[in-house]
Design an enzyme around this catalytic site. Structure first.
Site, PDB file in Angstrom:
ATOM      1  N   HIS A   1       0.712  -1.206   0.060  1.00  0.00           N
ATOM      2  CA  HIS A   1       0.086  -0.155   0.168  1.00  0.00           C
ATOM      3  C   HIS A   1       0.769   1.157  -0.025  1.00  0.00           C
ATOM      4  CE1 HIS A   1       1.116  -1.044   3.954  1.00  0.00           C
ATOM      5  NE2 HIS A   1       1.383   0.067   4.268  1.00  0.00           N
ATOM      6  N   CYS A   2       2.404   0.941  -0.064  1.00  0.00           N
ATOM      7  CA  CYS A   2       2.939   2.105   0.284  1.00  0.00           C
ATOM      8  C   CYS A   2       4.130   2.547  -1.026  1.00  0.00           C
ATOM      9  CB  CYS A   2       3.849   2.137   1.475  1.00  0.00           C
ATOM     10  SG  CYS A   2       2.978   1.458   2.998  1.00  0.00           S
ATOM     11  N   LEU A   3       4.816   1.446  -1.107  1.00  0.00           N
ATOM     12  CA  LEU A   3       6.036   1.941  -2.315  1.00  0.00           C
ATOM     13  C   LEU A   3       5.442   2.018  -3.419  1.00  0.00           C
ATOM     14  CD1 LEU A   3       7.574   1.018   0.138  1.00  0.00           C
ATOM     15  CD2 LEU A   3       9.093  -0.116  -1.174  1.00  0.00           C
TER      16      LEU A   3
ATOM     17  N   VAL B   1       3.064   3.588  -4.333  1.00  0.00           N
ATOM     18  CA  VAL B   1       2.115   4.758  -4.163  1.00  0.00           C
ATOM     19  C   VAL B   1       2.795   5.960  -3.729  1.00  0.00           C
ATOM     20  CG1 VAL B   1      -0.046   5.663  -2.841  1.00  0.00           C
ATOM     21  CG2 VAL B   1      -0.050   3.082  -3.685  1.00  0.00           C
ATOM     22  N   ASP B   2       3.353   6.092  -2.788  1.00  0.00           N
ATOM     23  CA  ASP B   2       4.271   7.259  -2.051  1.00  0.00           C
ATOM     24  C   ASP B   2       5.043   7.882  -3.092  1.00  0.00           C
ATOM     25  OD1 ASP B   2       4.385   5.491   1.347  1.00  0.00           O
ATOM     26  OD2 ASP B   2       2.578   6.138  -0.055  1.00  0.00           O
TER      27      ASP B   2
END
Ligand code: SAJ
Length: 410
Positions: A251-253, A255-256
């Site tokens: 959910h992070c890499l 996206v962020d």
């Protein structure tokens, strides 16, 4: 606000320190589950939720937040289909909270986002209440650092960054997090805290892309990328190991970095590292399918009509999280090429979109033309996989040390 994989552990941690916690979520199913003491977050065992039922008041009523001294906002900050920041949930939370905001309350944003979000997007929404940030209520940003599946570091032992709207806001937030974190790191402003979190994940995304690009080069040069990475990792300083793989999920890499790239455009600063890393990591599932097709071809088989057993479908080892999982992309591409798919993953009982259920390892391998290791969960019987199919393709390097003609590694 937001009892998800960030909000629920945070709520439980404050309860465990003896605080009364109001856990607000728009999803009544989550609220009911939390109220019953049931966890739906892999890293938070139900025992811990059950143990704090009396202290955790789960609710869908926004008005209940009026009674809180501090409100932590932990809502999703995903991307739109065009890979731009989607602050919809954050805006909705800010607007709803403004309706019940009280004097002297502290509001902390935990959701990962681009620098400037708290000051330029959240504060104006909260001030719709008629109260002024920094004067009537406090505001801070403190990025979540939840690493799914990680056990060596916990919320208490992972340093907690905090940036304040004012110095008084910072002091309030620091004293709040001192309740649940051993090491709170005060920063000079909101934006430094927002950007620090993005740097942590952009750093990983760029370095993962570097080894993935090298893996594609090594494939052409006939060099073993795993031997190369193992060798480089023997250097006791100046090198940090990242492993190539089938792509970057979670959910992070994925996206962020795009939050930062988008924001940087406003400052006429092209963030080529970020964009390039995103492209390279997104290319990996396609490269993996191409590599499998070539390996099948070596066995005089086409992808169409071949039975392919996928071993591990979650985005990384040890978790059941499917968000942006490269395995889903690989399976979609293989299905489009006419392969017959089966999979084995004890963390993921079902893939509804692909109308598949996880099979036992033996059953998934039974009759397979190829077995593909996409995510190698702890305890996977790698030798069983190698012995179980006429062709084995390993995208995670877990078969290193096993010599076999029918074994192909990334
Ligand atoms: N991956 C590789 N090679 C590697 C490391 C990871 O291909 O060497 C892949 C994984 O298989 C996975 C993806 O990258 O598909 C991301 O995995 P991850 O473990 O790197 O990261 P996340 O998304 O599970 O968690 C990250 C963590 N960030 C950092 O460690 C800086 C976590 O601490 C953050 O809290 C989390 O992002 C977040 O919430 O931002």
């Amino acid at each position: 606000m937001g009892l998800g994989y960030v909000g629920l552990p945070l709520a439980v941690a404050f309860c465990e320190e003896g605080h009364e916690v109001i856990g607000f979520d728009v999803d009544p199913l989550r609220v009911d589950a939390a109220a019953r003491g049931e966890s739906y977050v892999e890293d938070v065992p139900s025992e811990r939720v059950r143990a704090v039922v009396g202290k955790l008041r789960a609710t869908t009523r926004i008005a209940d937040l009026a009674g809180a001294d501090a409100v932590a906002i932990a809502v999703p900050t995903p991307l739109t289909r065009n890979r731009e920041p989607d602050l919809g949930s954050l805006a909705a939370a800010g607007t709803a909270l403004a309706g019940v905001l009280q004097k002297d309350q502290l509001v902390v944003l935990e959701s990962t986002t681009y620098p400037g979000t708290t000051r330029e997007r959240l504060v104006p929404l909260l001030e719709e209440s008629g109260l002024a940030a920094g004067r009537d209520f406090h505001v801070a940003f403190s990025p979540e650092r939840v690493d799914p599946g990680r056990t060596d570091f916990t919320m208490r032992t992972t340093p907690k960054l905090v940036g304040g709207y004012t110095d008084a806001c910072l002091a309030r937030a620091v004293s709040l997090y001192n309740e649940v974190c051993d090491h709170v790191v005060p920063l000079s402003n909101l934006e430094s805290a927002e950007l620090a979190k993005l740097l942590e994940n952009v750093f990983r995304s760029v370095n993962i892309a570097l080894v993935n690009e090298l893996a594609m080069l090594c494939d052409r040069m006939g060099i073993d990328i795993w031997e190369v990475v193992d060798a480089a990792a023997t250097k006791p300083y100046g090198f940090m190991r990242f492993d190539p793989g089938p792509g970057m999920g979670g959910h992070c890499l994925p996206v962020d970095p795009f939050y930062l790239a988008w924001r940087a455009r406003e400052y006429d600063t092209p963030t080529e590292f970020i964009e390039l890393a995103g492209e390279v990591n997104q290319r990996m599932p396609y490269f993996c399918v191409e590599k499998l097709s070539r390996a099948l071809n070596e066995h005089s088989k086409a992808v169409r009509g071949s039975r392919v057993a996928i071993v591990g479908v979650s985005y990384k080892a040890g978790v059941g999280d499917l968000r942006e999982s490269p395995a889903l992309k690989i399976m979609q591409l293989l299905e489009e090429l006419g392969a017959e798919l089966a999979y084995h993953d004890d963390h993921v009982p079902e893939l509804a979109e692909l109308r598949l259920r996880s099979e036992s390892l033996d059953s998934a391998l039974d009759g397979a033309d190829a077995a593909v290791i996409v995510t190698a969960h702890p305890g996977l019987d790698v030798q069983r996989v190698v012995d179980g199919a006429p062709l084995v393709v390993d995208f995670r390097g877990v078969t290193r040390g096993i010599g076999a003609q029918h074994l192909v590694r990334l």
